[in-house]
Design a protein around this motif. Structure first.
Motif, mmCIF file in Angstrom:
data_model
loop_
_atom_site.group_PDB
_atom_site.id
_atom_site.type_symbol
_atom_site.label_atom_id
_atom_site.label_comp_id
_atom_site.label_asym_id
_atom_site.label_seq_id
_atom_site.Cartn_x
_atom_site.Cartn_y
_atom_site.Cartn_z
ATOM 1 N N UNK A 1 0.867 -1.283 0.106
ATOM 2 C CA UNK A 1 -0.028 0.031 -0.104
ATOM 3 C C UNK A 1 0.922 1.353 -0.052
ATOM 4 N N UNK A 2 0.331 2.476 -0.430
ATOM 5 C CA UNK A 2 1.165 3.660 -0.309
ATOM 6 C C UNK A 2 1.334 4.035 1.238
ATOM 7 N N UNK A 3 2.475 4.621 1.267
ATOM 8 C CA UNK A 3 2.698 5.020 2.671
ATOM 9 C C UNK A 3 1.555 6.096 3.330
ATOM 10 N N UNK A 4 1.466 5.818 4.351
ATOM 11 C CA UNK A 4 0.109 6.451 5.305
ATOM 12 C C UNK A 4 0.898 7.679 6.092
ATOM 13 N N UNK A 5 0.574 8.715 5.694
ATOM 14 C CA UNK A 5 1.321 9.906 6.280
ATOM 15 C C UNK A 5 0.692 10.191 7.894
ATOM 16 N N UNK A 6 -0.371 9.505 8.158
ATOM 17 C CA UNK A 6 -1.039 9.644 9.513
ATOM 18 C C UNK A 6 -0.609 8.572 10.460
ATOM 19 N N UNK A 7 0.231 7.392 9.990
ATOM 20 C CA UNK A 7 0.699 6.607 10.934
ATOM 21 C C UNK A 7 1.450 7.085 12.154
ATOM 22 N N UNK B 1 13.785 8.293 8.618
ATOM 23 C CA UNK B 1 13.241 9.742 8.722
ATOM 24 C C UNK B 1 12.344 9.799 7.310
ATOM 25 N N UNK B 2 12.773 8.770 6.481
ATOM 26 C CA UNK B 2 11.813 8.975 5.073
ATOM 27 C C UNK B 2 10.553 8.167 5.166
ATOM 28 N N UNK B 3 9.590 8.407 4.042
ATOM 29 C CA UNK B 3 8.382 7.634 4.338
ATOM 30 C C UNK B 3 8.272 6.312 3.619
ATOM 31 N N UNK B 4 8.903 5.428 4.432
ATOM 32 C CA UNK B 4 8.992 3.873 4.004
ATOM 33 C C UNK B 4 8.114 3.233 4.741
ATOM 34 N N UNK B 5 7.070 2.363 4.044
ATOM 35 C CA UNK B 5 6.161 1.422 4.783
ATOM 36 C C UNK B 5 6.794 0.186 5.445
ATOM 37 N N UNK B 6 7.564 -0.179 4.799
ATOM 38 C CA UNK B 6 8.345 -1.640 5.176
ATOM 39 C C UNK B 6 9.828 -1.855 4.523
#
Length: 125
Positions: free
Chosen positions: A7-13, A53-58
């Protein structure tokens, strides 16, 4: 660009919100590539979460999409944290979960650093 099948990165996690300073965390370490903090529900006497610090989901996303500088900076940060906490001699465990079957709870790549007591076998035989 997300890795195919993820899935795309969730910026609200929760980890994204911690990085933005919206949620407090007990910081252990911070540099340009990583942020480390104590887990709020520790599973060992020392339980630190280290997040890029980057937007990586996994891990798959991080290893495929992060720059070489981000990858090297993150890995070096994990080593620095373990050394600074005095964990090298007695030993520690690093754990990264990816996906539903592993129990990944937050969709932001992170590693758990466990230490402070004998941890036993990784997966009971």
């Amino acid at each position: 660009m997300p890795v195919s099948g993820l899935p795309p990165y969730d910026t609200q996690n929760i980890f994204a919100r911690i990085l933005r300073g919206e949620i407090p965390a007990k910081k252990v370490f911070e540099n340009d590539f990583a942020f480390a903090f104590h887990d709020i529900n520790p599973q060992a006497p020392t339980h630190v979460l280290v997040i890029p610090k980057g937007p990586y989901c996994s891990f798959a996303d991080f290893s495929a999409s992060a720059s070489e500088a981000e990858i090297a900076g993150f890995i070096r940060a994990v080593g620095t944290i373990a050394k600074d906490l005095g964990l090298e001699a007695p030993g520690y465990r690093l754990l990264a979960n990816m996906g539903e079957h592993s129990g990944q709870e937050v969709p932001h790549f992170h590693v758990h650093l466990f230490a402070g007591r004998p941890l036993g076998r990784m997966i009971p035989g």
